[in-house]
Design an enzyme around this catalytic site. Structure first.
Site, PDB file in Angstrom:
ATOM      1  N   ASN A   7       0.761  -1.221  -0.216  1.00 49.40           N
ATOM      2  CA  ASN A   7       0.228  -0.117  -0.079  1.00 49.40           C
ATOM      3  C   ASN A   7       0.883   1.185  -0.099  1.00 49.40           C
ATOM      4  O   ASN A   7       1.618   1.494   1.159  1.00 49.40           O
ATOM      5  CB  ASN A   7      -0.914  -0.084   1.340  1.00 49.40           C
ATOM      6  CG  ASN A   7      -1.702   1.237   1.577  1.00 49.40           C
ATOM      7  OD1 ASN A   7      -1.780   2.154   0.469  1.00 49.40           O
ATOM      8  ND2 ASN A   7      -2.207   1.584   2.844  1.00 49.40           N
ATOM      9  N   LYS A   9      -0.020   4.204  -0.246  1.00 45.24           N
ATOM     10  CA  LYS A   9      -0.656   5.537   0.371  1.00 45.24           C
ATOM     11  C   LYS A   9      -0.420   6.711  -0.535  1.00 45.24           C
ATOM     12  O   LYS A   9      -0.274   6.560  -1.660  1.00 45.24           O
ATOM     13  CB  LYS A   9       0.081   5.561   1.966  1.00 45.24           C
ATOM     14  CG  LYS A   9      -0.204   4.314   2.683  1.00 45.24           C
ATOM     15  CD  LYS A   9       0.210   4.547   4.066  1.00 45.24           C
ATOM     16  CE  LYS A   9      -0.064   3.352   4.794  1.00 45.24           C
ATOM     17  NZ  LYS A   9       0.362   3.423   6.323  1.00 45.24           N
ATOM     18  N   HIS A  93      -9.154   1.280   5.270  1.00 37.87           N
ATOM     19  CA  HIS A  93      -7.832   1.372   5.923  1.00 37.87           C
ATOM     20  C   HIS A  93      -8.108   2.513   7.167  1.00 37.87           C
ATOM     21  O   HIS A  93      -8.829   3.393   6.897  1.00 37.87           O
ATOM     22  CB  HIS A  93      -6.968   1.992   5.032  1.00 37.87           C
ATOM     23  CG  HIS A  93      -5.597   1.912   5.606  1.00 37.87           C
ATOM     24  ND1 HIS A  93      -5.092   2.893   6.278  1.00 37.87           N
ATOM     25  CD2 HIS A  93      -4.760   1.064   5.361  1.00 37.87           C
ATOM     26  CE1 HIS A  93      -3.761   2.638   7.066  1.00 37.87           C
ATOM     27  NE2 HIS A  93      -3.487   1.527   6.171  1.00 37.87           N
ATOM     28  N   GLU A  95      -6.235   4.794   8.256  1.00 40.00           N
ATOM     29  CA  GLU A  95      -6.138   6.124   7.838  1.00 40.00           C
ATOM     30  C   GLU A  95      -7.288   6.765   7.051  1.00 40.00           C
ATOM     31  O   GLU A  95      -7.642   7.842   7.307  1.00 40.00           O
ATOM     32  CB  GLU A  95      -4.777   6.105   6.949  1.00 40.00           C
ATOM     33  CG  GLU A  95      -3.642   5.993   7.693  1.00 40.00           C
ATOM     34  CD  GLU A  95      -2.595   5.458   7.111  1.00 40.00           C
ATOM     35  OE1 GLU A  95      -2.407   5.548   5.775  1.00 40.00           O
ATOM     36  OE2 GLU A  95      -1.589   4.866   7.845  1.00 40.00           O
ATOM     37  N   GLU A 163      -5.140  -4.851  10.789  1.00 46.07           N
ATOM     38  CA  GLU A 163      -4.034  -4.117  10.958  1.00 46.07           C
ATOM     39  C   GLU A 163      -3.968  -3.384  12.265  1.00 46.07           C
ATOM     40  O   GLU A 163      -4.903  -2.262  12.331  1.00 46.07           O
ATOM     41  CB  GLU A 163      -4.131  -2.956   9.873  1.00 46.07           C
ATOM     42  CG  GLU A 163      -3.887  -3.622   8.406  1.00 46.07           C
ATOM     43  CD  GLU A 163      -3.448  -2.667   7.495  1.00 46.07           C
ATOM     44  OE1 GLU A 163      -2.353  -3.098   6.951  1.00 46.07           O
ATOM     45  OE2 GLU A 163      -3.862  -1.593   7.324  1.00 46.07           O
ATOM     46  N   GLY A 169       3.094   2.006  10.795  1.00 46.45           N
ATOM     47  CA  GLY A 169       4.269   3.023  10.615  1.00 46.45           C
ATOM     48  C   GLY A 169       4.918   3.156  12.271  1.00 46.45           C
ATOM     49  O   GLY A 169       5.796   4.235  12.049  1.00 46.45           O
ATOM     50  N   SER A 208       3.640  -2.475  10.140  1.00 46.75           N
ATOM     51  CA  SER A 208       5.286  -2.696  10.380  1.00 46.75           C
ATOM     52  C   SER A 208       5.737  -3.830  10.042  1.00 46.75           C
ATOM     53  O   SER A 208       6.804  -4.264  10.369  1.00 46.75           O
ATOM     54  CB  SER A 208       5.664  -2.303  11.667  1.00 46.75           C
ATOM     55  OG  SER A 208       5.414  -0.911  12.107  1.00 46.75           O
TER      56      SER A 208
HETATM   57  P1  PGA Z   1       3.289   0.119   7.631  1.00 45.24           P
HETATM   58  O1  PGA Z   1       1.872   0.562   6.982  1.00 45.24           O
HETATM   59  O2  PGA Z   1       3.732  -1.205   7.016  1.00 45.24           O
HETATM   60  O3  PGA Z   1       4.064   1.551   6.881  1.00 45.24           O
HETATM   61  O4  PGA Z   1       3.075   0.055   9.008  1.00 45.24           O
HETATM   62  C1  PGA Z   1       0.846  -0.811   6.813  1.00 45.24           C
HETATM   63  C2  PGA Z   1      -0.766  -0.265   6.645  1.00 45.24           C
HETATM   64  O5  PGA Z   1      -1.033   0.837   6.928  1.00 45.24           O
HETATM   65  O6  PGA Z   1      -1.121  -0.756   5.492  1.00 45.24           O
END
Ligand code: PGA
Length: 248
Positions: A7, A9, A93, A95, A163, A169, A208
């Site tokens: 992803n 983003k 997601h 976010e 997740e 992150g 992560s």
């Molecule tokens: P990350 O994000 O691997 O940077 O922690 C995962 C995600 O939000 O899908």
């Protein structure tokens, strides 16, 4: 088949085509690959889809509007994503749930739209830090799963991404045992709530994932793949993550 999904983003410019070239070079000649997906920003979808046609890498969208078309400035429909060459669409997601106040109901409508056009939704669920600390993970997931998954028994293409928000992150991850337990809980919950609905259900872990932990996570019981954010932006990180996937 396991799925290794990236992803991107809100990252990537036309010059990021270079990453795609590097991935293709790194995968060249390998036959026993997992399913590989890149979800770039919408601006790069057509470019990447054309470039990746006939290769082992699929492309997907990061969200969609539930309606097929209309007066929704700035939004993109599932029909448009399909037209652009997407095979999957991430929905819900964390976010999006935070930045755009997307509710479970909205996520459900998006996933129905994704199925309407024959693509696979990747429905994201996960608890925040305080819920995790309070031992509320299963309660939060139950609510999200109940609210954001359509009650249809013919579903074959469903993918759920677990997740934990506190792992996204941050460099922190649950223990392998926690991941195994939570994936088992999700599978059981979906089976109990929707009958034999999840025949083809796949459950990904996200948060992560990096080269150093990918192999262990990908080969843990009940983990059908990973959804990778930051580490999917560089071929030097994403290629070793793909290589960590032991094929059945
Ligand atoms: P990350 O994000 O691997 O940077 O922690 C995962 C995600 O939000 O899908």
């Amino acid at each position: 088949m396991k799925l290794v999904a990236g992803n991107w983003k809100m990252n990537g410019l036309a010059a990021s085509e270079k990453v795609i070239d590097e991935l293709l070079q790194g995968l060249a000649g390998q036959s026993r690959l997992p399913e590989i997906l890149i979800c770039p920003p919408a601006t790069l979808l057509v470019l990447f889809a054309r470039k990746l046609k006939g290769t082992p890498i699929l492309v997907g969208g990061q969200t969609c509007h539930p309606n097929p078309s209309g007066a929704h400035t700035g939004d993109i429909s599932a029909e448009m994503l399909k037209d652009a060459g997407a095979s999957h669409v991430i929905v819900g997601h964390s976010e999006r749930r935070t930045d755009h106040k997307e509710t479970d109901e909205e996520v459900l409508r998006q996933s129905v739209a994704v199925r309407r056009v024959g693509l696979s939704p990747i429905i994201c669920v996960g608890e925040n830090e305080s819920a995790y600390a309070a031992g509320q993970t299963k309660a939060i997931l139950s609510g999200q799963l109940k609210g954001s998954i359509a009650n249809r028994t013919d579903e074959q293409a469903l993918i759920i991404a677990y997740e934990p928000i506190w792992a996204i992150g941050t460099g922190r991850t649950p223990t392998i045992q926690e991941i195994v337990d939570t994936h088992g809980f999700i599978r059981q919950f979906v089976a109990a709530a929707f009958g034999n609905y999840p025949k083809g259900l796949r459950i990904l872990y996200g948060g992560s994932v990096k080269p150093s932990n990918a192999r262990e996570i990908l080969n843990a019981e009940g983990v059908d793949g990973v959804l990778v954010g930051g580490a999917s932006l560089k071929s030097t990180d994403f290629l070793p993550i793909i290589a960590g996937c032991k094929l059945d």
